[in-house]
Every structure is written in structure tokens, then in C-alpha cells.
Enzyme design. Structure first.
Site, PDB file in Angstrom:
ATOM      1  N   ASP A 197       0.913  -1.279  -0.121  1.00 17.41           N
ATOM      2  CA  ASP A 197       0.155   0.205  -0.151  1.00 17.41           C
ATOM      3  C   ASP A 197       1.010   1.068  -0.334  1.00 17.41           C
ATOM      4  O   ASP A 197       2.448   0.955   0.104  1.00 17.41           O
ATOM      5  CB  ASP A 197      -1.271  -0.183   0.872  1.00 17.41           C
ATOM      6  CG  ASP A 197       0.040   0.202   2.585  1.00 17.41           C
ATOM      7  OD1 ASP A 197       1.017  -0.158   2.646  1.00 17.41           O
ATOM      8  OD2 ASP A 197      -0.945  -0.942   3.283  1.00 17.41           O
TER       9      ASP A 197
ATOM     10  N   ASN B 138      -7.341  -2.564  14.017  1.00 16.68           N
ATOM     11  CA  ASN B 138      -8.937  -3.004  13.526  1.00 16.68           C
ATOM     12  C   ASN B 138      -9.447  -4.256  12.386  1.00 16.68           C
ATOM     13  O   ASN B 138     -10.454  -4.599  12.168  1.00 16.68           O
ATOM     14  CB  ASN B 138      -9.554  -1.567  13.190  1.00 16.68           C
ATOM     15  CG  ASN B 138      -9.071  -1.540  11.474  1.00 16.68           C
ATOM     16  OD1 ASN B 138      -7.907  -2.201  11.079  1.00 16.68           O
ATOM     17  ND2 ASN B 138      -9.191  -0.452  11.136  1.00 16.68           N
TER      18      ASN B 138
ATOM     19  N   HIS C 160      -7.503  -4.542   9.787  1.00 22.14           N
ATOM     20  CA  HIS C 160      -6.841  -4.298   8.846  1.00 22.14           C
ATOM     21  C   HIS C 160      -5.976  -5.091   8.317  1.00 22.14           C
ATOM     22  O   HIS C 160      -4.666  -5.447   8.965  1.00 22.14           O
ATOM     23  CB  HIS C 160      -6.509  -2.989   8.266  1.00 22.14           C
ATOM     24  CG  HIS C 160      -5.550  -2.372   8.249  1.00 22.14           C
ATOM     25  ND1 HIS C 160      -5.388  -0.532   8.141  1.00 22.14           N
ATOM     26  CD2 HIS C 160      -4.777  -2.381   9.266  1.00 22.14           C
ATOM     27  CE1 HIS C 160      -4.148   0.489   9.603  1.00 22.14           C
ATOM     28  NE2 HIS C 160      -4.144  -1.304   9.142  1.00 22.14           N
TER      29      HIS C 160
ATOM     30  N   GLU D 170      -9.096  -1.908   4.662  1.00 25.38           N
ATOM     31  CA  GLU D 170     -10.482  -1.745   6.570  1.00 25.38           C
ATOM     32  C   GLU D 170     -11.909  -2.372   6.186  1.00 25.38           C
ATOM     33  O   GLU D 170     -12.096  -2.846   6.063  1.00 25.38           O
ATOM     34  CB  GLU D 170     -10.820   0.354   5.674  1.00 25.38           C
ATOM     35  CG  GLU D 170      -9.345   0.677   5.843  1.00 25.38           C
ATOM     36  CD  GLU D 170      -8.520   0.649   7.567  1.00 25.38           C
ATOM     37  OE1 GLU D 170      -8.183  -0.075   7.745  1.00 25.38           O
ATOM     38  OE2 GLU D 170      -8.265   2.130   7.790  1.00 25.38           O
TER      39      GLU D 170
END
Ligand code: PGA
Length: 241
Positions: free
Chosen positions: A67, A136, A138, A143
Site C-alpha cells: 500500500d 482494527n 486491516h 479496512e
């Protein structure tokens, strides 16, 4: 899934580097899927050490990163391209042209996502994908959401991710809110996945991701469906398993 318990962060980094190193020795033309963040730093240091001692050769290796922040270029110290150059690529003999990170400066999101997706196929997919996991759940910047997104896409980062990433920026207002990320298909098609987790703050999400239901609200849970996943964690990160 294979779970390997490391005694501490250094041990985790050595074990991860041993697995990546074995991959490179077995296939000198390996395509490595690489990750940024705090967790892989020790692994990268270990890989550099093994290169310096002559135990590893990256001349024919290619890399495809997960990313990149939208709006940040390679010269920006907060960009993931900069991170990879400075924490790994500049210290080993990988050819710069064989290293790939999404182009954060490409404003045409559709074009950049299509380019990156093609690049992954042109390289024949990923032999070994290194992953961290966000608080979270990811992986890359996939996400939590209503669905698993399959291709490279441009995402709005969640509040939790922006908050977690703000530790690297002068203040919250400087943290990018969008990012390009490899999608789930390329990750799930990697021949092997190596996921590394460190610290007590990851314990809850590790349990949810690997022992809870496979749901897009916990993106890493999809890894339960992959046939060749190795999880290396330190005692704190694995404490709830
Ligand atoms: P970290 O990030 O290694 O800095 O904890 C992991 C991630 O967000 O994927």
C-alpha cells in the site's frame, strides 16, 4: 494455520527473516509481497544483516508492496516508498526497478489501481506475502467494511487507522486520509503468507481474526481460508489464544 511463538520482538524478527530468507534461497527469483509499519522493521534489519554476511542475495528478487498513502511521493519521509527504500531496499542488492509500491502521486485513482493490478499479474503473483495486522484487523489498507474488496483499490482510511498512524506524523492534520491498497485477491493468491504480530495491544484482534468468524468487518479473518499461513507472534500478541 501454523502458529509460531517467539520469545520477544527480536526472536520474532529473526524467525520471520529465516522464513523469508529460506524462500529467497529456494527461489532466487521470488516475488516477495512486502509490508510497512513498525512490526516488519526488525525483520528487515535481519534480512539486511543476512545480505551483508553473504547469506542472502536479492539480485533476482522482485517485491510488490501492499500500500501507499495518496498524495505522498517517494521523497516524502512519511511515504511507504521512502520507508521501503530506507529500511530495506537501499541496504540490499535488489534492483530498484524490481521494487514496486503504488504511486501515491497518481491522481487518477482508477488508472493507478489498474496499473498495480496488472503489475501483480505480470509478475506472476506473489510467492510469499509478509503481513502485519492493524488494530482494527486491516491487512494492507483493506479496512473493515461491508465486503472484502478483491482488486487494488483506493480507500478512505478509518478513524482508528488515522489515529494509529498519527504517531509517525507531526500532528493529526498531516495524516493522509486516503491510500492505495492491494486487494484481497492478490493477497489470498499468494503461495504463502507470513503474518507477524507483536505487543499486547494486538492480542484482542489476533484472537478475533484467527478464531472468530470470517467477516469483512475483520479483514484479516479472510486469512483463515488461505491454505498456507504462518503466524509468528510474541508472547504478548498471542496471549489470548
Ligand atoms: P504496525 O502496523 O506494524 O505498525 O503495528 C500494522 C498494520 O497496520 O498493518
Amino acid at each position: 494455520m501454523r502458529i509460531i511463538k517467539a520469545s520477544d520482538y527480536n526472536d520474532l524478527s529473526r524467525k520471520a527473516a529465516n522464513i523469508i530468507g529460506a524462500q529467497v534461497i529456494q527461489n532466487p527469483r521470488s516475488v516477495l509481497g512486502l509490508a510497512t509499519g513498525s512490526t516488519p522493521l526488525g525483520t528487515y534489519r535481519q534480512l539486511i544483516e543476512r545480505f551483508e554476511t553473504g547469506d542472502l542475495d536479492f539480485l533476482d528478487v522482485s517485491s510488490i508492496n501492499l500500500d501507499e498513502y495518496v498524495g505522498l511521493g517517494p521523497g516524502d519521509p512519511q511515504s511507504y516508498r521512502y520507508f521501503m527504500n530506507h529500511n530495506l531496499f537501499m541496504h540490499i542488492n535488489i534492483k530498484p526497478e524490481n521494487t514496486h509500491v503504488p504511486n501515491g502521486l497518481e491522481a487518477n485513482e482508477k488508472a493507478e489501481c489498474a496499473r498495480y493490478e496488472n503489475l501483480i499479474s505480470q509478475n506472476g503473483g506473489i510467492d510469499l506475502q509478509l503481513l502485519g495486522i492493524g488494530l482494527n484487523g486491516h491487512i494492507g489498507f483493506n479496512e473493515p467494511g461491508a465486503e472484502f474488496v478483491s482488486s487494488t483499490n483506493c480507500v478512505a482510511l478509518t478513524e482508528s487507522t488515522i489515529q494509529a498512524n498519527s504517531r509517525f506524523f507531526a500532528d493529526m492534520s498531516c495524516v493522509p486520509t486516503r491510500a492505495y491498497t492491494m486487494g484481497m485477491r492478490a493477497i489470498m493468491h499468494a503461495a504463502r503468507i507470513l503474518i507477524i504480530v507483536s505487543g499486547a495491544n494486538k492480542a484482542r484482534i489476533v484472537k478475533e481474526a484467527f478464531y472468530g468468524p470470517v467477516v469483512p468487518a475483520v479483514p484479516a479473518s479472510i486469512l483463515q481460508l488461505h491454505p498456507n499461513v504462518t503466524l509468528i507472534g510474541d508472547a504478548e500478541a498471542l496471549s489470548l489464544l
